[in-house]
Design an enzyme around this catalytic site. Structure first.
Site, PDB file in Angstrom:
ATOM      1  N   LYS A   1       1.025  -1.272  -0.092  1.00 25.72           N
ATOM      2  CA  LYS A   1      -0.088   0.108  -0.194  1.00 25.72           C
ATOM      3  C   LYS A   1       0.988   1.215  -0.226  1.00 25.72           C
ATOM      4  O   LYS A   1       1.659   1.435   0.722  1.00 25.72           O
ATOM      5  CB  LYS A   1      -0.978   0.081   1.311  1.00 25.72           C
ATOM      6  CG  LYS A   1      -2.308   0.520   1.156  1.00 25.72           C
ATOM      7  CD  LYS A   1      -3.024   0.046   2.184  1.00 25.72           C
ATOM      8  CE  LYS A   1      -4.357   0.927   2.227  1.00 25.72           C
ATOM      9  NZ  LYS A   1      -4.984   0.799   3.701  1.00 25.72           N
TER      10      LYS A   1
HETATM   11  C1  E4P Z   1      -8.211   1.087   4.267  1.00 25.07           C
HETATM   12  O1  E4P Z   1      -7.405   0.440   3.247  1.00 25.07           O
HETATM   13  C2  E4P Z   1      -8.270   2.458   4.907  1.00 25.07           C
HETATM   14  O2  E4P Z   1      -7.070   2.686   5.311  1.00 25.07           O
HETATM   15  C3  E4P Z   1      -9.466   2.693   5.783  1.00 25.07           C
HETATM   16  O3  E4P Z   1     -10.489   2.145   5.160  1.00 25.07           O
HETATM   17  C4  E4P Z   1      -9.476   3.944   6.218  1.00 25.07           C
HETATM   18  O4  E4P Z   1     -10.633   3.987   7.126  1.00 25.07           O
HETATM   19  P1  E4P Z   1     -10.980   5.564   8.031  1.00 25.07           P
HETATM   20  O5  E4P Z   1     -11.248   6.537   7.427  1.00 25.07           O
HETATM   21  O6  E4P Z   1     -12.234   4.751   8.944  1.00 25.07           O
HETATM   22  O7  E4P Z   1      -9.820   5.385   8.961  1.00 25.07           O
END
Ligand code: E4P
EC number: 2.2.1.2
Length: 218
Positions: free
Chosen positions: A83
């Site tokens: 990522k």
């Molecule tokens: C997933 O890959 C993201 O990092 C995550 O969904 C972020 O979610 P949040 O906005 O609830 O922190």
């Protein structure tokens, strides 16, 4: 639509796996920091039972260090997706990793143009943050629709992974909007099973049946 679990808590992922919801997993630095565990230990446990992509996020912000981190993460399993943040250095790293055949997930996507750049550089997945957009008075689901239209116009193969989902209605709306994947926080995944009329309907059936035995178990 494929569903991933957005969690670094292995037990939460395991529960969702038993319920058929785990086509992959996403993690991020905040989720891992919340566990007080080593990132590597969490991923090692997940790779024992998750076949689909497991996203592991780089902490570095410059190109060279991102690459170093990404190449190390890529050795943690056959199904690691590195990522990377939607930054200029992130896109340079993406180009290099795409050429090396590494699976990638570009995070912190908030616009169609960002999704377009990530797809042009060969991202495996992009993660538009739906809930955070809604929090700012924008239309998160609308962004999924717009990215879908652009990717379909030009036959991009990058998957749209709807992230930052806050409630079950988000899930059905991103499914209608054409997301390839939704990553579900465990609490959202859990709520997707429930409807009060399911509970009351089952209760009524069982009340009416009373003390009779099941014909199958007689
Ligand atoms: C997933 O890959 C993201 O990092 C995550 O969904 C972020 O979610 P949040 O906005 O609830 O922190």
């Amino acid at each position: 639509m494929r569903t991933y679990i957005d969690s670094a808590e292995v037990e939460n992922v395991r529960e969702a796996y038993e319920l058929g919801l785990v086509d992959g997993v996403t993690t991020n630095p905040s989720l891992v920091a919340g566990t007080d565990r080593e990132y590597r230990d969490i991923i090692d446990e997940l790779t024992e039972f998750v076949d689909g992509p497991i996203s592991v996020e780089v902490i570095a912000t410059d190109y060279e260090e991102m690459l170093e981190e990404a190449r190390e993460y890529d050795t943690w399993g056959d199904n690691i997706a590195v990522k990377l943040p939607m930054t200029r250095d992130g896109m340079k790293a993406l180009r290099t990793l795409t050429a090396e055949g590494v699976q990638t997930n570009i995070t912190l996507i908030f616009s169609v143009n960002q999704a377009l750049i990530a797809a042009k550089n060969g991202a495996t997945m992009v993660s538009p943050f739906i809930g955070r957009l809604d929090d700012n008075g924008h239309d998160g689901v609308g962004l999924i629709e717009d990215i879908r239209e652009v990717y379909d116009n030009y036959d991009f193969e990058t998957d749209i992974l709807a992230a930052s989902l806050r409630h079950p209605y988000h899930v059905q709306e991103v499914a209608k909007a054409g997301a390839d994947i939704a990553t579900l926080p465990p609490s959202v995944a859990d709520k997707m099973f429930d409807h009060p009329r399911t509970d009351s309907g089952l209760e009524a059936f069982l009340d009416d049946w009373g003390d009779r035995e099941s014909p199958a178990l007689k």
